[in-house]
Design an enzyme around this catalytic site. Structure first.
Site, PDB file in Angstrom:
ATOM      1  N   ARG A 108       0.841  -1.194   0.000  1.00 17.42           N
ATOM      2  CA  ARG A 108       0.000   0.000   0.000  1.00 17.42           C
ATOM      3  C   ARG A 108       0.871   1.237   0.000  1.00 17.42           C
ATOM      4  O   ARG A 108       1.936   1.269   0.618  1.00 17.42           O
ATOM      5  CB  ARG A 108      -0.888   0.035   1.248  1.00 17.42           C
ATOM      6  CG  ARG A 108      -2.040  -0.942   1.174  1.00 17.42           C
ATOM      7  CD  ARG A 108      -3.054  -0.676   2.265  1.00 17.42           C
ATOM      8  NE  ARG A 108      -2.442  -0.547   3.562  1.00 17.42           N
ATOM      9  CZ  ARG A 108      -2.980   0.133   4.564  1.00 17.42           C
ATOM     10  NH1 ARG A 108      -4.123   0.755   4.407  1.00 17.42           N
ATOM     11  NH2 ARG A 108      -2.384   0.184   5.732  1.00 17.42           N
ATOM     12  N   SER A 177       7.749  -5.503   6.451  1.00 15.90           N
ATOM     13  CA  SER A 177       7.444  -6.547   7.431  1.00 15.90           C
ATOM     14  C   SER A 177       8.095  -7.884   7.091  1.00 15.90           C
ATOM     15  O   SER A 177       7.433  -8.903   6.899  1.00 15.90           O
ATOM     16  CB  SER A 177       5.931  -6.697   7.568  1.00 15.90           C
ATOM     17  OG  SER A 177       5.383  -5.505   8.067  1.00 15.90           O
ATOM     18  N   ASP A 230       5.484  -3.355  11.308  1.00 10.70           N
ATOM     19  CA  ASP A 230       4.091  -2.973  11.548  1.00 10.70           C
ATOM     20  C   ASP A 230       3.755  -2.770  13.030  1.00 10.70           C
ATOM     21  O   ASP A 230       2.911  -1.950  13.373  1.00 10.70           O
ATOM     22  CB  ASP A 230       3.125  -3.984  10.912  1.00 10.70           C
ATOM     23  CG  ASP A 230       3.426  -5.423  11.284  1.00 10.70           C
ATOM     24  OD1 ASP A 230       4.407  -5.672  12.015  1.00 10.70           O
ATOM     25  OD2 ASP A 230       2.690  -6.319  10.833  1.00 10.70           O
TER      26      ASP A 230
END
Length: 500
Positions: A108, A177, A230
């Site tokens: 994203r 991540s 995250d």
């Protein structure tokens, strides 16, 4: 009575006796079957038991391992990674910041306009992009060029509602991540790929440098201000909205925790102490293990057959990836040893990870009198067409045992963090302990209501009413997105200018 009538009567009597014998045998077999079911359930319940005394031992063990992990590299199963985040958002940040969140087969890109203390987030936009499978196993440049190209297109679509001060470079927070050895707030080398990625030439390279070169190849003037994972992002997002947030926990497919530590309480930190006096620690708590954890034969078998035996033991007990699989293993044993679903074992029940945790949650939350959701899930997913209400109740009971153990252990983990930072009591040194907030993110915590409520209740049970009254566990969504943008802001190259 005629000879034929006598013969008929004898035959009927013999048939009746045979039927009666079959009924008796069936009842004996049935009662023996249910006795075996009950015995296996009792054994599961005992092995999964989490009395508050045991949970306190788990919390104490967590705190001890945290100390050991902070003292030296490799000193504990908990990595206690230094995140280099020493300035958490205060809510006073202003300006335009971007985030890139790469954590799987999609990534994203996000932009946010921050308006300071009074106005907070003025506007935000994001876009999700799928990564073509070939790029996940191709070359490093090809992957990062694809990401940078999508980022450049997103930047080009920036509307008039977003304002970058004249003469300033756009800054971006990069949530990556995957296992990384971080070397500064904006650099870190890739240890290994996971989640289907396999690009050998990136391993051992600085992922920020890889992204930066790709951004430059796009002709885009942009600087990576923060590299985070995250969990650290969730902590940042939580702190932005509530200054009392001291820790963040993700309970989703996987699990992890991060918290704010006093910089002088990190013996393995050899650099200059940050001005803030604080450092965010990424615990990687999924790898926690202790002799106090209530492990069963099902857990041992799951671990032995996993891709990472003897690793991530805590995660295998409490996270969404594994709860449904534990349920499947228990049901399979009941099907084999107690004929829970009839005389044959349903073939689909033998397929690993066939039962996902969202299905387990749906069955666990079934409140219909005949447990029709449980029946439908067993039929549709496992091909078991006709289950008795008794069998369905057994399924719900197993869901309850497995989910409650996971939730109670997660609560004990949080209690261990608070113990380490001295926030697990109502009074310390004669003074009241300040309000403490733990930010929680992840689908398991958000959507599995019984799990969430059990975690909250257990936490209060462990701390006691007085201490628990000053602790808030709060749902904090989208840390990996907006949290990264906020950390780009709090570690901006222009931060000193704005404060002077």
């Amino acid at each position: 009575m005629g000879k034929a009538a006598v013969t008929t009567a004898v035959v009927c009597a013999a048939a009746a006796c045979a039927v009666a014998a079959l009924v008796v045998r069936y009842r004996m077999r049935s009662s023996g079957r249910w006795a075996r079911v009950a015995a296996l359930l009792k054994e599961l319940e005992e092995r999964c038991a989490t009395p508050v005394g045991k949970l306190r031992q788990v919390a104490d063990a967590m705190a001890v391992e945290m100390h050991a992990g902070l003292a030296s590299e490799g000193g504990s199963k908990l990595k206690m990674l230094i995140s280099y985040v020493n300035n958490l958002p205060t809510g006073e940040e202003t300006g335009l910041f971007y985030a890139l969140d790469l954590g799987g087969t999609n990534f994203r890109v996000l932009r946010v306009q921050l308006g300071g203390k009074e106005r907070h987030v003025l506007k935000q936009e994001f876009e999700e992009v799928s990564i073509p499978p070939l790029l996940m196993v191709g070359g490093s440049d090809e992957l990062f060029d694809f990401i940078a190209s999508a980022l450049a297109k997103f930047v080009a679509s920036e509307g008039e509602d977003f304002h970058l001060p004249v003469g300033r470079q756009r800054e971006i927070g990069f949530t990556f991540s995957f296992p990384v050895r971080q070397t500064s707030i904006a650099s870190g080398t890739l240890i290994k790929w996971t989640k289907g990625f396999n690009i050998d030439e990136t391993v051992g390279e600085d992922v920020v440098a890889e992204l930066t070169r790709a951004i430059e190849r796009q002709g885009l003037d942009m600087r990576v201000s923060a590299l985070i994972n995250d969990t650290v992002g969730t902590l940042a997002g939580g702190r932005y909205h509530d200054n009392d947030v001291v820790a963040a926990v993700i309970l989703g497919t996987g699990t992890n925790a991060a918290y704010v530590e006093r910089a002088h309480a990190i013996p393995k930190w050899h650099g200059l102490l940050p001005k803030s006096g604080e450092m965010v620690i990424n615990m990687e708590w999924g790898n926690f293990r202790s002799s106090h954890l209530p492990l069963t034969d099902y857990d041992q078998a799951l671990d032995n057959e996993s891709l990472n035996p003897s690793e991530q033991i805590f995660e295998k007990l409490i996270s969404g990836m594994y709860l449904g699989e534990i349920l499947r293993r228990v049901l399979l044993r009941l099907a084999k040893e107690a004929s829970l679903f009839g005389d044959s074992v349903p073939p689909k029940l033998e397929i690993p990870f066939m039962l996902r945790t969202p299905v387990m949650s749906a069955m666990h939350h079934d409140t219909s009198p005949d447990l029709k959701v449980v029946g439908a899930k067993l039929k549709d997913l496992l091909g078991i067409p006709n289950t008795s209400l008794k069998a369905r109740k057994v399924v719900v009971q197993i869901c309850d045992i497995v989910a409650r153990r996971g939730a109670r252990l997660a609560a004990a983990g949080v209690a261990g963090i608070l113990k380490k930072v001295g926030r697990d009591t109502a009074v310390k040194g004669g003074e009241s302990v300040p309000r403490t907030v733990v930010a929680m993110d992840g689908g398991l915590y958000e959507h599995y209501t019984i799990f969430r409520e059990c975690l909250q209740a257990t936490f209060e049970e462990m701390l006691g009413a007085e201490a628990a009254a000053s602790v808030v566990i709060k749902l904090a969504n989208d840390g990996s997105g907006i949290g990264a943008a906020l950390l780009a802001a709090s570690h901006s190259q222009y931060r000193e200018l704005e404060q002077s």
